[in-house]
Motif scaffolding. Structure first.
Motif, PDB file in Angstrom:
ATOM      1  N   GLU A 133       0.811  -1.225   0.000  1.00 36.65           N
ATOM      2  CA  GLU A 133       0.000   0.000   0.000  1.00 36.65           C
ATOM      3  C   GLU A 133       0.847   1.278   0.000  1.00 36.65           C
ATOM      4  O   GLU A 133       0.353   2.352  -0.272  1.00 36.65           O
ATOM      5  N   ASP A 134       2.135   1.185   0.292  1.00 36.27           N
ATOM      6  CA  ASP A 134       3.029   2.346   0.225  1.00 36.27           C
ATOM      7  C   ASP A 134       3.302   2.769  -1.217  1.00 36.27           C
ATOM      8  O   ASP A 134       3.849   3.841  -1.449  1.00 36.27           O
ATOM      9  N   TYR A 135       2.970   1.915  -2.175  1.00 35.84           N
ATOM     10  CA  TYR A 135       3.249   2.200  -3.580  1.00 35.84           C
ATOM     11  C   TYR A 135       2.016   2.598  -4.380  1.00 35.84           C
ATOM     12  O   TYR A 135       2.080   2.718  -5.578  1.00 35.84           O
ATOM     13  N   ASN A 136       0.867   2.828  -3.718  1.00 39.04           N
ATOM     14  CA  ASN A 136      -0.322   3.219  -4.471  1.00 39.04           C
ATOM     15  C   ASN A 136      -0.207   4.677  -4.926  1.00 39.04           C
ATOM     16  O   ASN A 136       0.647   5.426  -4.457  1.00 39.04           O
TER      17      ASN A 136
END
Length: 53
Positions: A33-36
């Protein structure tokens, strides 16, 4: 012919006590989710490029 001088390779070993715990042991791996897109948008400048310090 001139004789060449060579430096003798030498190895010194010193015993040291650990002064601090390495920071790498506290760094967690980034989650998916850190890369959304929402998370990445806060790192974009007005031209749309991603910046980092």
């Amino acid at each position: 012919m001139k004789k060449k001088e060579y430096i003798k390779p030498e190895l010194n070993v010193f015993q040291m006590e650990t002064q601090a715990i390495l920071a790498g042991s506290y760094i967690k791996k980034a989650a998916e989710e850190d890369y959304n897109e929402g998370a990445v948008n806060e790192y974009r400048d007005p031209s749309g490029s991603i910046w980092a310090d």
